[in-house]
Design an enzyme around this catalytic site. Sequence first.
Site, short mmCIF file in Angstrom:
data_model
loop_
_atom_site.label_atom_id
_atom_site.label_comp_id
_atom_site.label_asym_id
_atom_site.label_seq_id
_atom_site.Cartn_x
_atom_site.Cartn_y
_atom_site.Cartn_z
N ASP A 1 0.74 -1.30 0.01
CA ASP A 1 -0.12 0.17 -0.07
C ASP A 1 0.69 1.40 0.05
O ASP A 1 0.67 2.12 -0.84
CB ASP A 1 -0.96 -0.02 1.13
CG ASP A 1 -2.01 0.85 1.23
OD1 ASP A 1 -2.31 1.63 0.05
OD2 ASP A 1 -3.01 0.84 2.04
N THR B 1 -1.00 -11.42 3.15
CA THR B 1 0.26 -12.35 3.96
C THR B 1 1.34 -11.43 4.46
O THR B 1 2.23 -12.27 4.79
CB THR B 1 0.76 -13.39 2.92
OG1 THR B 1 1.18 -12.69 1.70
CG2 THR B 1 -0.31 -14.22 2.00
#
Length: 413
Positions: A42, A127
């Site tokens: 992100d 993950t």
Amino acid sequence: MNSTIVYKDVRIELIQGSIANEEADAIVNAANSRLGGGGGVDGAIHSRGGSAIMADTCKRYPKGCPTGSAVASCAGKLSAKYVFHAVAPRFRPHSGSEELLRSAYFSSLSLALEYRIESIAFPSLGTGVYANPLEGSAFIALNTVREFIDAHKKDPDFKLQTIRFVLFDGETLKAYKRRLYQIFPAVWTHIETGIQGAIDYLSEEEVQRYDQRMRTIRNVDEENEKLISLLDLDSKSRILEIGTGTGAFARSASSHFESVVAADISKPMLSFAEKKAREEGKENIQFLHGGFLSLVFPDQTFDGIVSSLALHHLNDVWKAEAITRIYRWLKPGGRFILVDVVFDCEAGDLDLYLEKEIPESMDPIMKIPMFAHIRNEFSTFHWIMDGILERAGFRILAKKKFGSVPHIYILGK
């Protein structure tokens, strides 16, 4: 080392790198539900793409994006047309996080359909700090891609030519590679759809006669109850039968276990089996079209697995591949019951063995299909079968005769 396969004319690529550097029509961002930016993928996407991405998401999605969903924005300075912001779940055991993770991938692919794009790049969603287990997440990611292609390839808006997974480190790349070749059938798996055995299992007319014929030469109900007892599992167990045929075992097992998955490569067989199950009110059986080499399940899905008189349709190379897959699908402590034609003799003694097992006095109803089986199919010696099973990891708990010529193996994990 990177990996690429082609599935139904769509390239599926695994590479190691930073997704913020990718050139694709759409880049998928591992976003949070606020769409407020963060670390990891992100942060890298917002940093490289600039403030335009955040401005666009704030304007278009002031309430953010629910977990398991995805929304589209501009791509700012990135080498892409769009950014698809997908929100993966935080991992919590038994919370439904696996389904939410699948939904995040599926929603992103649905946006690809909506925007008619040709290429899309994914990170490994969930993950990182969200702590979804790597192996299971890789399975969900790639299996969702396969499901999406299967469901939408013929849609006129389906323009995808490349689906790329850009994975941050070598460990993640290796996990995705392991799952890639389990989930997407290689060229040789199509052997199952071309099986030519003693019976034409793809003929609707033959299937109509098959169930009745089997009951004239075998005590099917008694055999099925014996198989169920040999599984030695409690009523909460989940069972898989590969090569269900007309579904006799699956229907019996459904009365003993919580859920049964019944698979067969023959669609006419499955249709017959489903019809019989409906007539008997068996509602806890899931019927799947597929065989040893084309079925796809996560590791440790089943408490027990049964295959009766089906494995001999594969030669020894593909038998070994099939058994290895079955071992992965079985939970630790589970059982695999294998019934098949196995020649219990040494090489060089097969003619004498068959004379003993198929004497002149044998009922022709049995003899004719046995000779057709020997001529057309791929039964093997017991010492080869033992080796295949043990090399896959199974413990041979017992093996013995099960009718004429077929053997039964009781196997543990």
